[in-house]
Design a protein around this motif. Sequence first.
Motif, PDB file in Angstrom:
ATOM      1  N   LYS A  38       0.828  -1.209   0.000  1.00 56.07           N
ATOM      2  CA  LYS A  38       0.000   0.000   0.000  1.00 56.07           C
ATOM      3  C   LYS A  38       0.859   1.254   0.000  1.00 56.07           C
ATOM      4  O   LYS A  38       0.535   2.250  -0.654  1.00 56.07           O
ATOM      5  CB  LYS A  38      -0.920   0.001   1.210  1.00 56.07           C
ATOM      6  CG  LYS A  38      -2.075  -0.989   1.089  1.00 56.07           C
ATOM      7  CD  LYS A  38      -2.984  -0.903   2.289  1.00 56.07           C
ATOM      8  CE  LYS A  38      -4.147  -1.889   2.162  1.00 56.07           C
ATOM      9  NZ  LYS A  38      -5.041  -1.830   3.330  1.00 56.07           N
ATOM     10  N   VAL A  39       1.955   1.211   0.765  1.00 55.54           N
ATOM     11  CA  VAL A  39       2.856   2.375   0.791  1.00 55.54           C
ATOM     12  C   VAL A  39       3.381   2.650  -0.600  1.00 55.54           C
ATOM     13  O   VAL A  39       3.421   3.796  -1.066  1.00 55.54           O
ATOM     14  CB  VAL A  39       4.014   2.128   1.780  1.00 55.54           C
ATOM     15  CG1 VAL A  39       5.079   3.215   1.639  1.00 55.54           C
ATOM     16  CG2 VAL A  39       3.498   2.094   3.202  1.00 55.54           C
ATOM     17  N   ILE A  40       3.775   1.578  -1.281  1.00 55.50           N
ATOM     18  CA  ILE A  40       4.320   1.747  -2.634  1.00 55.50           C
ATOM     19  C   ILE A  40       3.240   2.246  -3.587  1.00 55.50           C
ATOM     20  O   ILE A  40       3.444   3.180  -4.374  1.00 55.50           O
ATOM     21  CB  ILE A  40       4.918   0.423  -3.126  1.00 55.50           C
ATOM     22  CG1 ILE A  40       6.129   0.059  -2.260  1.00 55.50           C
ATOM     23  CG2 ILE A  40       5.329   0.501  -4.588  1.00 55.50           C
ATOM     24  CD1 ILE A  40       6.687  -1.310  -2.532  1.00 55.50           C
ATOM     25  N   GLN A  41       2.073   1.600  -3.500  1.00 56.33           N
ATOM     26  CA  GLN A  41       0.997   1.964  -4.424  1.00 56.33           C
ATOM     27  C   GLN A  41       0.432   3.354  -4.132  1.00 56.33           C
ATOM     28  O   GLN A  41       0.154   4.132  -5.041  1.00 56.33           O
ATOM     29  CB  GLN A  41      -0.116   0.920  -4.346  1.00 56.33           C
ATOM     30  CG  GLN A  41       0.261  -0.422  -4.953  1.00 56.33           C
ATOM     31  CD  GLN A  41      -0.861  -1.412  -4.858  1.00 56.33           C
ATOM     32  OE1 GLN A  41      -1.810  -1.199  -4.109  1.00 56.33           O
ATOM     33  NE2 GLN A  41      -0.747  -2.520  -5.576  1.00 56.33           N
ATOM     34  N   ASP A  42       0.252   3.695  -2.857  1.00 53.70           N
ATOM     35  CA  ASP A  42      -0.461   4.911  -2.482  1.00 53.70           C
ATOM     36  C   ASP A  42       0.425   6.154  -2.501  1.00 53.70           C
ATOM     37  O   ASP A  42       0.049   7.197  -3.064  1.00 53.70           O
ATOM     38  CB  ASP A  42      -1.067   4.757  -1.090  1.00 53.70           C
ATOM     39  CG  ASP A  42      -2.099   3.638  -1.082  1.00 53.70           C
ATOM     40  OD1 ASP A  42      -2.504   3.207  -2.179  1.00 53.70           O
ATOM     41  OD2 ASP A  42      -2.470   3.191   0.011  1.00 53.70           O
ATOM     42  N   ASN A  43       1.573   6.091  -1.907  1.00 53.08           N
ATOM     43  CA  ASN A  43       2.359   7.313  -1.674  1.00 53.08           C
ATOM     44  C   ASN A  43       3.600   7.413  -2.546  1.00 53.08           C
ATOM     45  O   ASN A  43       3.926   8.502  -3.024  1.00 53.08           O
ATOM     46  CB  ASN A  43       2.779   7.362  -0.202  1.00 53.08           C
ATOM     47  CG  ASN A  43       1.566   7.352   0.727  1.00 53.08           C
ATOM     48  OD1 ASN A  43       1.312   6.369   1.389  1.00 53.08           O
ATOM     49  ND2 ASN A  43       0.782   8.436   0.745  1.00 53.08           N
ATOM     50  N   TYR A  44       4.240   6.310  -2.748  1.00 48.30           N
ATOM     51  CA  TYR A  44       5.459   6.387  -3.545  1.00 48.30           C
ATOM     52  C   TYR A  44       5.140   6.849  -4.967  1.00 48.30           C
ATOM     53  O   TYR A  44       5.875   7.647  -5.552  1.00 48.30           O
ATOM     54  CB  TYR A  44       6.144   5.031  -3.567  1.00 48.30           C
ATOM     55  CG  TYR A  44       7.374   4.999  -4.454  1.00 48.30           C
ATOM     56  CD1 TYR A  44       8.566   5.605  -4.050  1.00 48.30           C
ATOM     57  CD2 TYR A  44       7.334   4.384  -5.699  1.00 48.30           C
ATOM     58  CE1 TYR A  44       9.668   5.590  -4.867  1.00 48.30           C
ATOM     59  CE2 TYR A  44       8.439   4.360  -6.518  1.00 48.30           C
ATOM     60  CZ  TYR A  44       9.619   4.961  -6.097  1.00 48.30           C
ATOM     61  OH  TYR A  44      10.715   4.951  -6.916  1.00 48.30           O
ATOM     62  N   LEU A  45       4.033   6.369  -5.526  1.00 52.35           N
ATOM     63  CA  LEU A  45       3.650   6.795  -6.883  1.00 52.35           C
ATOM     64  C   LEU A  45       3.323   8.287  -6.927  1.00 52.35           C
ATOM     65  O   LEU A  45       3.655   8.986  -7.896  1.00 52.35           O
ATOM     66  CB  LEU A  45       2.470   5.960  -7.371  1.00 52.35           C
ATOM     67  CG  LEU A  45       2.756   4.480  -7.627  1.00 52.35           C
ATOM     68  CD1 LEU A  45       1.478   3.763  -8.019  1.00 52.35           C
ATOM     69  CD2 LEU A  45       3.794   4.320  -8.725  1.00 52.35           C
ATOM     70  N   SER A  46       2.651   8.763  -5.883  1.00 56.32           N
ATOM     71  CA  SER A  46       2.332  10.205  -5.838  1.00 56.32           C
ATOM     72  C   SER A  46       3.593  11.044  -5.791  1.00 56.32           C
ATOM     73  O   SER A  46       3.688  12.099  -6.450  1.00 56.32           O
ATOM     74  CB  SER A  46       1.471  10.504  -4.603  1.00 56.32           C
ATOM     75  OG  SER A  46       0.215   9.880  -4.723  1.00 56.32           O
ATOM     76  N   VAL A  47       4.587  10.594  -5.006  1.00 59.45           N
ATOM     77  CA  VAL A  47       5.866  11.322  -4.957  1.00 59.45           C
ATOM     78  C   VAL A  47       6.507  11.351  -6.330  1.00 59.45           C
ATOM     79  O   VAL A  47       7.039  12.371  -6.773  1.00 59.45           O
ATOM     80  CB  VAL A  47       6.795  10.661  -3.922  1.00 59.45           C
ATOM     81  CG1 VAL A  47       8.202  11.234  -4.022  1.00 59.45           C
ATOM     82  CG2 VAL A  47       6.255  10.846  -2.522  1.00 59.45           C
ATOM     83  N   LYS A  48       6.426  10.205  -7.010  1.00 58.93           N
ATOM     84  CA  LYS A  48       6.986  10.144  -8.362  1.00 58.93           C
ATOM     85  C   LYS A  48       6.277  11.113  -9.301  1.00 58.93           C
ATOM     86  O   LYS A  48       6.907  11.823 -10.089  1.00 58.93           O
ATOM     87  CB  LYS A  48       6.868   8.705  -8.868  1.00 58.93           C
ATOM     88  CG  LYS A  48       7.448   8.496 -10.260  1.00 58.93           C
ATOM     89  CD  LYS A  48       7.256   7.057 -10.695  1.00 58.93           C
ATOM     90  CE  LYS A  48       7.772   6.884 -12.121  1.00 58.93           C
ATOM     91  NZ  LYS A  48       7.561   5.505 -12.617  1.00 58.93           N
ATOM     92  N   PHE A  49       4.937  11.167  -9.202  1.00 58.54           N
ATOM     93  CA  PHE A  49       4.174  12.079 -10.064  1.00 58.54           C
ATOM     94  C   PHE A  49       4.556  13.539  -9.777  1.00 58.54           C
ATOM     95  O   PHE A  49       4.705  14.350 -10.709  1.00 58.54           O
ATOM     96  CB  PHE A  49       2.678  11.883  -9.821  1.00 58.54           C
ATOM     97  CG  PHE A  49       2.180  10.504 -10.154  1.00 58.54           C
ATOM     98  CD1 PHE A  49       2.832   9.728 -11.109  1.00 58.54           C
ATOM     99  CD2 PHE A  49       1.065   9.971  -9.507  1.00 58.54           C
ATOM    100  CE1 PHE A  49       2.368   8.471 -11.408  1.00 58.54           C
ATOM    101  CE2 PHE A  49       0.618   8.710  -9.797  1.00 58.54           C
ATOM    102  CZ  PHE A  49       1.278   7.953 -10.738  1.00 58.54           C
ATOM    103  N   MET A  50       4.709  13.894  -8.508  1.00 54.82           N
ATOM    104  CA  MET A  50       5.028  15.274  -8.135  1.00 54.82           C
ATOM    105  C   MET A  50       6.384  15.695  -8.676  1.00 54.82           C
ATOM    106  O   MET A  50       6.573  16.830  -9.133  1.00 54.82           O
ATOM    107  CB  MET A  50       4.988  15.418  -6.616  1.00 54.82           C
ATOM    108  CG  MET A  50       3.601  15.232  -5.986  1.00 54.82           C
ATOM    109  SD  MET A  50       2.335  16.339  -6.678  1.00 54.82           S
ATOM    110  CE  MET A  50       1.415  15.171  -7.672  1.00 54.82           C
TER     111      MET A  50
END
Length: 616
Positions: A38-50
């Motif tokens: 969930k950490v990878i799916q939820d937040n890590y992807l958002s950081v990558k997008f930002m």
Amino acid sequence: MKIKTKLSIGLSFLFFVIVLLGGTGAFYLNQLANDSKKVIQDNYLSVKFMKEMLKALESINAYQTARFNSTRTDVKENVFNSPSFKNQLKIFEENLKLQKRNITEIGEQELVNSLSNNYEEYIKLLERAENEKIADADYYFTNLAPMYDIIRAQVFELLNMNMEAIIRKSENLQNTAKKVTIYLSIIGLVCITISLVFIIRFPAYISNPINSLINSIIEISKRNYEQRLDFKTNDEFQELAISFNQMAEKLNEYEHSNLAKILFEKRRNELIINQMKDAIIGLDKHKNILFVNPLATKLLGLSEDSLVGKYAPDVASTNDLLRNLIQELMTGEQEKDKKSLAIYYENEEQHFAKEMIYITKDNSKEINDKNLIGYVLSLKNITKFHELDEAKTNFIATISHELKTPLSSIKMSLKLLEDSRIGKLNQEQIKLISNVKEESQRLSKIVGELLDLSQVETGNIKLAIQEVEPAQIISYATDALKFQANQKNVSIETKLTGILPKVQADLDKSVWVMANLLANAIKYSPEKSKIQIFAFLNGKFITFSVQDFGIGIEKQYQERIFERFFQIPHSDDTQTGTGLGLAISKEFIEAQGGKIWVESERNSGSKFSFSLPIME
């Protein structure tokens, strides 16, 4: 409770412990894996997008600065139309769309909506500058730069929000991992403690009664019949203890009531066996020597200590006499022809008759592994009988030989009397001469058979072994008895199967056997009947058979038909003979390496057969 049930419960408990420990570990490990996912799916992807949006936004701002601050006209006019500028816009928009689908934190949705609205406003300002050809730096600093700062600040705010979420969730994962470690350690410790207790206590629960039983059995083997077992386990061990105690009690009673009597009987039996004039050897069912009497030790040339308690085949490996005595036990086949044994004893050759007695439970006649308990070998001294038998044989040979001369004279005289030149005879005289002639022929046959018998008994059968055609044996015998068959209107049919190889045989003696069988067949066949003679290949032997269709032989007499002087009782009084022909035939055939036998049923005829080895 049965021991099987207890074992099942114990093993089921261990299985449950293993399943519990494995299931708990799998559950928590799966939970940790899901949280990490969930950490990878939820937040890590958002950081990558930002990060991608910030890069694109910086590039877009750089293009704006170049447009509004450059002094070159071509740069001012072509910046917004360049492919790289449009590509950066596309990158920003794509990452913004992805972020809209990856909202995971509280307040993130409102911030993303605001960012999207500001970005749309920012694009409108860019389009206005492009459409109206605005290239004034004041437009940039008044409209575009403030909007750029707002968008950039919102992207950073989203980036920080997801970074903080990652840190927070990582701390939660660490806390969860610590809890899982503690839980698994506690559960594992409890399971290990319980398993250790089970492993230590449960085998002892099973083995202690067994050890007690073993020790008690050892004591019983030492004749300590006071030994008892006391198990209060309410299972098979308790039942075993009850049965064991009953057995010990019975043994104790038997020991005290019959021991003196048994010992007395044992000593008496040993005394009787030692005083017997026959050599006696006793063996158990496993061929271990139990007892021997003094005469047996003298004949074997071994001491009692070197025999009793030993495995008979081991002793026989170095003792020829014992090897001969136990040959029947080793092969498992009973000897059909029990010949006497010549043993050098007391400075002379003496003859002994061997007898094997099978000892069974309750004297049962049926012999098998269940009821067989041992064997007794006896050697009876028959030297005197052997000497008498030799004297009888020599007497018969002498008398038979002496009778041949007067018989020849009688035959010659009869032949002269039948000659018309000597004188004419009336019918009464012819009849008397015919009767004398028949009796002299019968007497001559008896003398011949006695001579053959004496030859057989002395072991001086002289064989002239040669290659012989099977058809030749049959032809000579049928030619010799053709006249006798014709007198009774008996036809003789010969059937040879295929091309038969030659046999190794004495032609004269083989023809004598075939003629004897054929003569018997003619004798016991009714008039106008037939006799069939067969010859066929049977492995490495040629089998000859003479089949008649006469009165037959009852089964009870078939085993004795080849004994000397044996005649079937209740047979036709006119069918007389000496009872030696078949006995001599048997000796002749076996001396040539073959065998002879009979197949017959009452009133269905008889089939006598013998076999001779073929040439190799």
